[in-house]
Design a protein around this motif. Structure first.
Motif, PDB file in Angstrom:
ATOM      1  N   GLU A  44     164.361  94.627  67.781  1.00 47.99           N
ATOM      2  CA  GLU A  44     163.671  95.507  68.720  1.00 47.99           C
ATOM      3  C   GLU A  44     162.808  96.514  67.964  1.00 47.99           C
ATOM      4  N   ARG A  45     161.805  96.973  68.657  1.00 46.94           N
ATOM      5  CA  ARG A  45     160.951  98.011  68.085  1.00 46.94           C
ATOM      6  C   ARG A  45     161.770  99.295  67.985  1.00 46.94           C
ATOM      7  N   GLU A  46     161.738  99.925  66.817  1.00 47.80           N
ATOM      8  CA  GLU A  46     162.566 101.106  66.612  1.00 47.80           C
ATOM      9  C   GLU A  46     161.732 102.341  66.304  1.00 47.80           C
ATOM     10  N   PHE A  47     162.276 103.464  66.723  1.00 49.59           N
ATOM     11  CA  PHE A  47     161.614 104.747  66.526  1.00 49.59           C
ATOM     12  C   PHE A  47     161.623 105.142  65.053  1.00 49.59           C
ATOM     13  N   VAL A  48     160.494 105.720  64.604  1.00 53.04           N
ATOM     14  CA  VAL A  48     160.393 106.221  63.237  1.00 53.04           C
ATOM     15  C   VAL A  48     160.224 107.740  63.231  1.00 53.04           C
ATOM     16  N   ALA A  49     159.183 108.213  63.898  1.00 48.57           N
ATOM     17  CA  ALA A  49     158.912 109.648  63.909  1.00 48.57           C
ATOM     18  C   ALA A  49     157.962 109.990  65.045  1.00 48.57           C
ATOM     19  N   ALA A  50     158.043 111.233  65.517  1.00 47.71           N
ATOM     20  CA  ALA A  50     157.172 111.691  66.597  1.00 47.71           C
ATOM     21  C   ALA A  50     156.769 113.127  66.363  1.00 47.71           C
ATOM     22  N   ILE A  58     158.744 118.096  66.168  1.00 52.22           N
ATOM     23  CA  ILE A  58     158.780 116.893  65.327  1.00 52.22           C
ATOM     24  C   ILE A  58     160.189 116.322  65.350  1.00 52.22           C
ATOM     25  N   ASN A  59     160.274 115.015  65.473  1.00 49.43           N
ATOM     26  CA  ASN A  59     161.551 114.310  65.376  1.00 49.43           C
ATOM     27  C   ASN A  59     161.414 113.131  64.424  1.00 49.43           C
ATOM     28  N   TYR A  60     162.481 112.889  63.688  1.00 52.57           N
ATOM     29  CA  TYR A  60     162.528 111.757  62.765  1.00 52.57           C
ATOM     30  C   TYR A  60     163.754 110.907  63.060  1.00 52.57           C
ATOM     31  N   ALA A  61     163.605 109.618  62.829  1.00 50.35           N
ATOM     32  CA  ALA A  61     164.761 108.735  62.858  1.00 50.35           C
ATOM     33  C   ALA A  61     165.525 108.877  61.551  1.00 50.35           C
ATOM     34  N   ARG A  62     166.810 108.593  61.610  1.00 46.91           N
ATOM     35  CA  ARG A  62     167.630 108.684  60.404  1.00 46.91           C
ATOM     36  C   ARG A  62     167.145 107.744  59.324  1.00 46.91           C
ATOM     37  N   ILE A  63     166.508 106.646  59.729  1.00 49.73           N
ATOM     38  CA  ILE A  63     166.052 105.661  58.760  1.00 49.73           C
ATOM     39  C   ILE A  63     165.029 106.247  57.788  1.00 49.73           C
ATOM     40  N   THR A  64     164.359 107.336  58.176  1.00 48.15           N
ATOM     41  CA  THR A  64     163.357 107.903  57.284  1.00 48.15           C
ATOM     42  C   THR A  64     164.010 108.627  56.119  1.00 48.15           C
ATOM     43  N   GLN A  65     165.227 109.133  56.334  1.00 50.50           N
ATOM     44  CA  GLN A  65     166.037 109.753  55.271  1.00 50.50           C
ATOM     45  C   GLN A  65     165.242 110.749  54.434  1.00 50.50           C
ATOM     46  N   GLY A  66     164.360 111.483  55.083  1.00 54.81           N
ATOM     47  CA  GLY A  66     163.567 112.479  54.385  1.00 54.81           C
ATOM     48  C   GLY A  66     162.429 111.915  53.563  1.00 54.81           C
ATOM     49  N   ARG A  67     162.193 110.616  53.632  1.00 56.58           N
ATOM     50  CA  ARG A  67     161.131 110.001  52.838  1.00 56.58           C
ATOM     51  C   ARG A  67     159.786 110.011  53.540  1.00 56.58           C
ATOM     52  N   PHE A  68     159.817 110.117  54.879  1.00 60.24           N
ATOM     53  CA  PHE A  68     158.588 110.050  55.660  1.00 60.24           C
ATOM     54  C   PHE A  68     158.255 111.424  56.215  1.00 60.24           C
ATOM     55  N   ILE A  69     156.962 111.692  56.308  1.00 57.34           N
ATOM     56  CA  ILE A  69     156.494 112.939  56.909  1.00 57.34           C
ATOM     57  C   ILE A  69     155.431 112.608  57.940  1.00 57.34           C
ATOM     58  N   ILE A  70     155.620 113.121  59.152  1.00 56.26           N
ATOM     59  CA  ILE A  70     154.617 112.934  60.190  1.00 56.26           C
ATOM     60  C   ILE A  70     153.828 114.223  60.335  1.00 56.26           C
ATOM     61  N   SER A  71     152.537 114.079  60.523  1.00 55.85           N
ATOM     62  CA  SER A  71     151.684 115.242  60.739  1.00 55.85           C
ATOM     63  C   SER A  71     150.593 114.850  61.712  1.00 55.85           C
ATOM     64  N   GLY A  72     149.893 115.850  62.229  1.00 51.17           N
ATOM     65  CA  GLY A  72     148.879 115.535  63.219  1.00 51.17           C
ATOM     66  C   GLY A  72     147.777 116.555  63.270  1.00 51.17           C
ATOM     67  N   ASP A  73     146.689 116.155  63.841  1.00 52.46           N
ATOM     68  CA  ASP A  73     145.514 117.017  64.025  1.00 52.46           C
ATOM     69  C   ASP A  73     145.120 116.895  65.491  1.00 52.46           C
TER      70      ASP A  73
END
Length: 123
Positions: A44-50, A58-73
């Motif tokens: 299934e399609r799984e959530f990563v970050a929003a 901002i919300n992160y999935a546990r799978i990111t384990q602090g490795r991913f950063i989401i940002s926006g403009d």
């Protein structure tokens, strides 16, 4: 009409980094959360970050384990996903999603989706 245009996927070695971008090139949406999900064949399609471009939630999935950063403009209606320390398990098609609220982590709450961009992490 809403059109989400994704870019930045590709092939990278384990431990490397990639940055994904997604721009809403259509009309301005009323709901301001944009997100990244990912999917591998047979799963299934799984959530990563929003991120909510209005209030900064901002919300992160546990799978990111602090490795991913989401940002926006918000002015550019663009969201980025900075992925670091990539692992083979991160290999997937990454999808941009838009038109949800409050940094939602739930797939069904997003009304618009991009076509997806392939990320492949080699050992």
């Amino acid at each position: 009409q809403v059109q989400l245009v994704e870019s930045g996927g590709g092939l990278v070695q384990a431990g490397g980094s990639l940055r994904l971008s997604c721009t809403d090139s259509g009309r301005t949406l009323s709901a301001t959360t944009m997100a990244w999900f990912r999917q591998v064949p047979g799963k299934e399609r799984e959530f990563v970050a929003a991120i909510d471009l209005s209030n900064g939630i901002i919300n992160y999935a546990r799978i990111t384990q602090g490795r991913f950063i989401i940002s926006g403009d918000s002015a550019k209606k663009t969201v980025y996903l900075h992925m670091n320390s990539l692992k083979a398990d991160d290999t997937a098609v990454y999808y941009c999603a838009a038109d949800a609220q409050y940094g939602s982590i739930w797939r069904y709450q997003y009304r618009h989706w991009g076509q997806g961009t392939q990320v492949t992490v080699s050992l």
